[in-house]
Design a protein around this motif. Structure first.
Motif, PDB file in Angstrom:
ATOM      1  N   VAL A  25       0.830  -1.202   0.000  1.00 41.59           N
ATOM      2  CA  VAL A  25       0.000   0.000   0.000  1.00 41.59           C
ATOM      3  C   VAL A  25       0.867   1.256   0.000  1.00 41.59           C
ATOM      4  O   VAL A  25       0.646   2.196  -0.799  1.00 41.59           O
ATOM      5  CB  VAL A  25      -0.945  -0.008   1.211  1.00 41.59           C
ATOM      6  CG1 VAL A  25      -1.671   1.333   1.328  1.00 41.59           C
ATOM      7  CG2 VAL A  25      -1.951  -1.143   1.099  1.00 41.59           C
ATOM      8  N   LEU A  26       1.884   1.297   0.886  1.00 43.74           N
ATOM      9  CA  LEU A  26       2.738   2.485   0.968  1.00 43.74           C
ATOM     10  C   LEU A  26       3.567   2.678  -0.296  1.00 43.74           C
ATOM     11  O   LEU A  26       3.779   3.820  -0.736  1.00 43.74           O
ATOM     12  CB  LEU A  26       3.665   2.365   2.192  1.00 43.74           C
ATOM     13  CG  LEU A  26       2.998   2.493   3.565  1.00 43.74           C
ATOM     14  CD1 LEU A  26       4.017   2.300   4.679  1.00 43.74           C
ATOM     15  CD2 LEU A  26       2.316   3.853   3.719  1.00 43.74           C
ATOM     16  N   THR A  27       4.032   1.593  -0.885  1.00 39.82           N
ATOM     17  CA  THR A  27       4.799   1.707  -2.135  1.00 39.82           C
ATOM     18  C   THR A  27       3.931   2.273  -3.246  1.00 39.82           C
ATOM     19  O   THR A  27       4.365   3.155  -4.011  1.00 39.82           O
ATOM     20  CB  THR A  27       5.351   0.331  -2.539  1.00 39.82           C
ATOM     21  OG1 THR A  27       6.192  -0.165  -1.504  1.00 39.82           O
ATOM     22  CG2 THR A  27       6.162   0.431  -3.822  1.00 39.82           C
ATOM     23  N   SER A  28       2.711   1.781  -3.339  1.00 38.05           N
ATOM     24  CA  SER A  28       1.796   2.285  -4.368  1.00 38.05           C
ATOM     25  C   SER A  28       1.512   3.772  -4.173  1.00 38.05           C
ATOM     26  O   SER A  28       1.541   4.561  -5.127  1.00 38.05           O
ATOM     27  CB  SER A  28       0.485   1.496  -4.333  1.00 38.05           C
ATOM     28  OG  SER A  28       0.723   0.123  -4.552  1.00 38.05           O
ATOM     29  N   LEU A  29       1.261   4.166  -2.898  1.00 40.61           N
ATOM     30  CA  LEU A  29       0.985   5.580  -2.624  1.00 40.61           C
ATOM     31  C   LEU A  29       2.217   6.437  -2.895  1.00 40.61           C
ATOM     32  O   LEU A  29       2.099   7.564  -3.416  1.00 40.61           O
ATOM     33  CB  LEU A  29       0.550   5.745  -1.168  1.00 40.61           C
ATOM     34  CG  LEU A  29      -0.810   5.136  -0.809  1.00 40.61           C
ATOM     35  CD1 LEU A  29      -1.067   5.263   0.682  1.00 40.61           C
ATOM     36  CD2 LEU A  29      -1.923   5.830  -1.601  1.00 40.61           C
ATOM     37  N   THR A  30       3.411   5.953  -2.579  1.00 35.53           N
ATOM     38  CA  THR A  30       4.642   6.723  -2.792  1.00 35.53           C
ATOM     39  C   THR A  30       4.887   6.942  -4.276  1.00 35.53           C
ATOM     40  O   THR A  30       5.222   8.063  -4.709  1.00 35.53           O
ATOM     41  CB  THR A  30       5.837   5.990  -2.156  1.00 35.53           C
ATOM     42  OG1 THR A  30       5.614   5.861  -0.751  1.00 35.53           O
ATOM     43  CG2 THR A  30       7.130   6.755  -2.393  1.00 35.53           C
ATOM     44  N   VAL A  31       4.740   5.877  -5.056  1.00 35.23           N
ATOM     45  CA  VAL A  31       4.948   6.015  -6.508  1.00 35.23           C
ATOM     46  C   VAL A  31       3.905   6.954  -7.102  1.00 35.23           C
ATOM     47  O   VAL A  31       4.221   7.822  -7.938  1.00 35.23           O
ATOM     48  CB  VAL A  31       4.888   4.630  -7.180  1.00 35.23           C
ATOM     49  CG1 VAL A  31       4.910   4.772  -8.703  1.00 35.23           C
ATOM     50  CG2 VAL A  31       6.059   3.765  -6.720  1.00 35.23           C
ATOM     51  N   ALA A  32       2.648   6.808  -6.673  1.00 29.78           N
ATOM     52  CA  ALA A  32       1.594   7.673  -7.205  1.00 29.78           C
ATOM     53  C   ALA A  32       1.850   9.130  -6.833  1.00 29.78           C
ATOM     54  O   ALA A  32       1.643  10.044  -7.649  1.00 29.78           O
ATOM     55  CB  ALA A  32       0.242   7.212  -6.683  1.00 29.78           C
ATOM     56  N   THR A  33       2.314   9.374  -5.600  1.00 28.45           N
ATOM     57  CA  THR A  33       2.609  10.748  -5.164  1.00 28.45           C
ATOM     58  C   THR A  33       3.766  11.341  -5.956  1.00 28.45           C
ATOM     59  O   THR A  33       3.735  12.516  -6.362  1.00 28.45           O
ATOM     60  CB  THR A  33       2.952  10.764  -3.666  1.00 28.45           C
ATOM     61  OG1 THR A  33       1.855  10.211  -2.934  1.00 28.45           O
ATOM     62  CG2 THR A  33       3.216  12.182  -3.197  1.00 28.45           C
TER      63      THR A  33
END
Length: 371
Positions: free
Chosen positions: A17-25
């Protein structure tokens, strides 16, 4: 192994979840123009969280390295607000020593400073200080969690020891009750069988003693087992003590054992634990006389001294006693000695000069007398 599997799965889910949010950000902040390197480095600032419980220090090192690299090459700021470093700091403080946590904290502070220095424009040191405080908060939270876990573990161990001690105490109480009363019942049943055809009155008295003794045993066992029932508080009754010595002596005399009792000193109220200890020592000693001394008489001496309570049980039975088995020793004399030591007392047992056997219990009055 299964206990560790579920937390690791949760860490893996958190990392995804955090990796997905970091890449999206990162994509939204740069408009997709930072290139794949920015996405990879940004992902490395949170993705290792999946292994934080297996290798917390290595996980934190990878995430701090990625954060430092992210700041040096000027991708811009702290990906996801540095949440990966906070989780890593918390984990290291929880699972590793305070020294290791301190070293990791200093490394995290250095990386935070590097990340802010990589930002374009003037560095706002209040924001740097705030970030450092947040990291230190994660450290303190992890340290507090570790202390709490250790306290819970210590309390669990103490509870387990208390349960084990209580089991031993209950086993000893049951042994004392059953051994004494069953010895009396066995002897009286034998007497009744032997004289049934020749002396009906004696047989009747023996059978009466069997009935009274069995009821007394059931009463004491029920009283002991009631302690384990929390839903029947009205059934609680005090355990026997020296005040019930006359009943114990009467039961032994009914079993055919002549018993003489002598009490010296000013009798006083005793605390329940030592009082029960003294009673059980007398009970166990009389039981041993019935079982091992043959044709004998017993004498009980109780001395309420100023400094010491002394309980002495002797008999004039045959010198060549049957040697008790190790199991009997474990639950007999050894059990009495353990009871005495529990209240700071001393118990000695052995052959007497006249060829009989004696048991002497000494308990300090400071531990025995009721306050």
């Amino acid at each position: 192994m299964l206990a560790k599997l579920k937390p690791i799965r949760l860490d893996l889910l958190l990392a995804v979840v955090l990796t997905s949010l970091t890449v999206a950000t990162t994509v939204s902040q740069t408009g997709g123009g930072s290139g794949w390197a920015a996405y990879v480095v940004g992902a490395l600032t949170v993705a290792p969280i999946a292994l934080r419980q297996l290798a917390p220090v290595a996980t934190m090192a990878v995430m701090l390295g990625a954060l430092a690299l992210y700041g040096v090459v000027e991708f811009g700021g702290l990906p996801s607000g540095g949440v990966g470093a906070l989780v890593g700091m918390f984990t290291v403080a929880t699972l590793r020593s305070r020294l290791v946590a301190a070293v990791v904290f200093l490394a995290a502070v250095a990386v935070v400073v590097v990340a802010f220095l990589g930002l374009p424009g003037v560095v706002v040191w209040s924001e740097v200080a705030q970030s450092v405080l947040v990291v230190s908060g994660a450290w303190m939270l992890g340290e507090g969690t570790k202390r709490w876990a250790r306290r819970v573990e210590r309390l669990a161990q103490e509870a387990a020891r208390a349960v084990a001690d209580e089991r031993v105490r209950i086993a000893r109480e049951l042994h004392d009750i059953v051994a004494h009363h069953m010895s009396v019942i066995s002897l009286q049943a034998g007497v009744a069988q032997y004289v049934l055809d020749t002396d009906l009155a004696t047989a009747r008295r023996a059978i009466t003693t069997v009935g009274d003794t069995s009821r007394e045993a059931l009463t004491e066992m029920r009283r002991l087992l009631d302690v384990l029932r929390v839903d029947h508080e009205d059934d609680y009754r005090p355990q026997p003590g020296l005040a019930a010595l006359d009943e114990l002596v009467a039961r032994a005399r009914g079993a055919g054992l002549p018993v003489d009792v002598a009490v010296t000193g000013a009798a006083r109220e005793l605390r329940p634990g030592p009082d029960l200890c003294a009673y059980r020592v007398v009970q166990e000693s009389l039981t041993n006389v019935l079982k091992h001394a043959g044709q004998a008489a017993a004498r009980i001496e109780v001395d309420y001294g100023e400094q010491t309570l002394v309980v002495k049980v002797t008999d004039n039975g045959r010198a060549a006693r049957v040697v008790p088995s190790p199991d009997h020793q474990a639950h007999g004399i050894r059990g009495m000695r353990e009871r005495a030591e529990l209240y700071g007392g001393v118990l000695t047992a052995g052959q007497t000069a006249g060829g009989g056997f004696g048991v002497v219990l000494r308990l300090p009055m400071s531990e025995v007398a009721a306050r």
